[in-house]
Write a protein that holds these residues in place. Structure first.
Motif, PDB file in Angstrom:
ATOM      1  N   ASP A   1       0.847  -1.186   0.000  1.00  0.00           N
ATOM      2  CA  ASP A   1       0.000   0.000   0.000  1.00  0.00           C
ATOM      3  C   ASP A   1       0.887   1.242   0.000  1.00  0.00           C
ATOM      4  O   ASP A   1       1.759   1.393   0.848  1.00  0.00           O
ATOM      5  N   GLY A   2       0.674   2.104  -0.976  1.00  0.00           N
ATOM      6  CA  GLY A   2       1.535   3.275  -1.134  1.00  0.00           C
ATOM      7  C   GLY A   2       2.667   3.069  -2.108  1.00  0.00           C
ATOM      8  O   GLY A   2       3.294   4.030  -2.562  1.00  0.00           O
ATOM      9  N   GLY A   3       2.947   1.793  -2.432  1.00  0.00           N
ATOM     10  CA  GLY A   3       3.930   1.479  -3.456  1.00  0.00           C
ATOM     11  C   GLY A   3       5.308   2.070  -3.185  1.00  0.00           C
ATOM     12  O   GLY A   3       5.700   2.337  -2.041  1.00  0.00           O
ATOM     13  N   LEU A   4       6.048   2.273  -4.267  1.00  0.00           N
ATOM     14  CA  LEU A   4       7.393   2.841  -4.156  1.00  0.00           C
ATOM     15  C   LEU A   4       7.377   4.244  -3.546  1.00  0.00           C
ATOM     16  O   LEU A   4       8.232   4.553  -2.700  1.00  0.00           O
TER      17      LEU A   4
ATOM     18  N   PRO B   1     -14.998   5.824 -10.473  1.00  0.00           N
ATOM     19  CA  PRO B   1     -13.632   6.128 -10.902  1.00  0.00           C
ATOM     20  C   PRO B   1     -12.606   5.591  -9.902  1.00  0.00           C
ATOM     21  O   PRO B   1     -12.777   5.728  -8.688  1.00  0.00           O
ATOM     22  N   PHE B   2     -11.557   4.970 -10.430  1.00  0.00           N
ATOM     23  CA  PHE B   2     -10.605   4.297  -9.541  1.00  0.00           C
ATOM     24  C   PHE B   2      -9.993   5.256  -8.525  1.00  0.00           C
ATOM     25  O   PHE B   2      -9.670   4.871  -7.404  1.00  0.00           O
ATOM     26  N   GLY B   3      -9.858   6.530  -8.899  1.00  0.00           N
ATOM     27  CA  GLY B   3      -9.290   7.498  -7.970  1.00  0.00           C
ATOM     28  C   GLY B   3     -10.128   7.715  -6.729  1.00  0.00           C
ATOM     29  O   GLY B   3      -9.604   8.158  -5.691  1.00  0.00           O
TER      30      GLY B   3
ATOM     31  N   GLU C   1      -6.381   7.495  -1.781  1.00  0.00           N
ATOM     32  CA  GLU C   1      -6.081   8.757  -1.112  1.00  0.00           C
ATOM     33  C   GLU C   1      -4.578   8.835  -0.887  1.00  0.00           C
ATOM     34  O   GLU C   1      -4.000   8.002  -0.186  1.00  0.00           O
ATOM     35  N   ASN C   2      -3.957   9.825  -1.535  1.00  0.00           N
ATOM     36  CA  ASN C   2      -2.508  10.031  -1.399  1.00  0.00           C
ATOM     37  C   ASN C   2      -1.710   8.771  -1.720  1.00  0.00           C
ATOM     38  O   ASN C   2      -0.733   8.439  -1.031  1.00  0.00           O
TER      39      ASN C   2
END
Length: 276
Positions: free
Chosen positions: A118-121, A202-204, A208-209
């Motif tokens: 979660d949050g990725g790179l 919508p995927f967005g 969140e952040n």
């Protein structure tokens, strides 16, 4: 299913153990539907390349990002050294964007221990954790893993039949403008619009952040569209990538009867059904 996600600090601790998870970088090139990121070659230490565009897609298909045939998927996993019971963490360089596609591909093929960073790179870097330049080299398996055919895919014909006799709710992950037909598609040769009977999330809206929202917030978004965890829900987008963000979000919210319209709007348009 709260164990879908893993945070950066927890992952960093796991990597220090004698049996660290396998890290798969499922980043895609910069996209007009996702924030721009610098293509600087940074990735997590020890990460392998999970190449969605050139390896984990059917290169003979008429539209992008199509699920590869089972034998091709087995070969690709074998070359990465992925065994069916491996502890795997997938991530991408936008936070949460293309890594859910890798999560979907692997879990639906039978891999039993796959988690999403979660949050990725960006989330990893924000914690001042170490990175490396370029991918690590995999150790291929001597025998390919025995995988199962993906049970979740719905086809253009399935989606067409669902209009007359609804068996699932189609949820489109594209922007509201593309869904309504008011905004253009990223590929100018394609019209915008949506499959009759589909609804739009919508995927967005589930992010969140660069992180997925809480399961309670995601559940509210799905309930607001008339859905409940008992419903059969199929996800769609432009070409099968961001639909997987909604897939992961729905799993987090406790939805279990999930499908994916793999070709999504691209397949629908190329089939000519949008003109009917």
């Amino acid at each position: 299913m709260s164990d879908i996600l893993i945070g950066a600090l927890e992952l960093s601790q796991r990597l220090e153990r004698p049996d660290p998870p396998t890290l798969l970088d499922a980043s895609l090139p910069n996209s007009p539907v996702a924030p721009y990121v610098a293509e600087d070659g940074q990735t997590l230490p020890g990460a392998l390349e999970f190449d969605i565009e050139r390896v984990f897609s059917d290169q003979s298909a008429p539209f992008p990002h199509t699920l590869p045939a089972l034998d091709a998927l087995q070969e690709a996993c074998s070359k990465l050294g992925l065994s069916i019971d491996d502890d795997i963490v997938v991530f991408d360089n936008r936070g949460v964007f293309s890594a859910p596609r890798a999560y979907w591909l692997l879990t639906q093929a039978g891999f039993t221990h796959v988690r999403l960073l979660d949050g990725g790179l960006p989330g990893w870097v924000a914690q001042s954790l170490p990175v490396q330049q370029g991918y690590s080299e995999p150790t291929p398996l001597s025998t390919p893993p025995v995988l199962k055919a993906n049970p979740s895919v719905v086809s253009v014909d399935d989606v067409q039949a669902n209009i007359a006799t609804p068996r699932f709710t189609l949820v489109d992950a594209r922007s509201a403008g593309r869904f309504s037909g008011q905004a253009p598609e990223p590929r100018p040769e394609f019209p915008s619009g949506h499959v009759p009977g589909a609804c739009n999330l919508p995927f967005g809206d589930v992010l969140e952040n660069g992180h997925l929202k809480s399961r309670e917030e995601i559940a509210r978004l799905l309930i607001d569209r008339g859905l409940s965890p008992e419903d059969h829900v199929a996800f769609s987008c432009g070409s099968g990538i961001t639909a997987c963000i909604l897939w992961v979000a729905a799993e987090l919210a406790g939805f279990e009867r999930l499908s994916l319209f793999d070709g999504s709007w691209t397949a629908w348009v190329m089939s000519g059904r949008h003109q009917g």
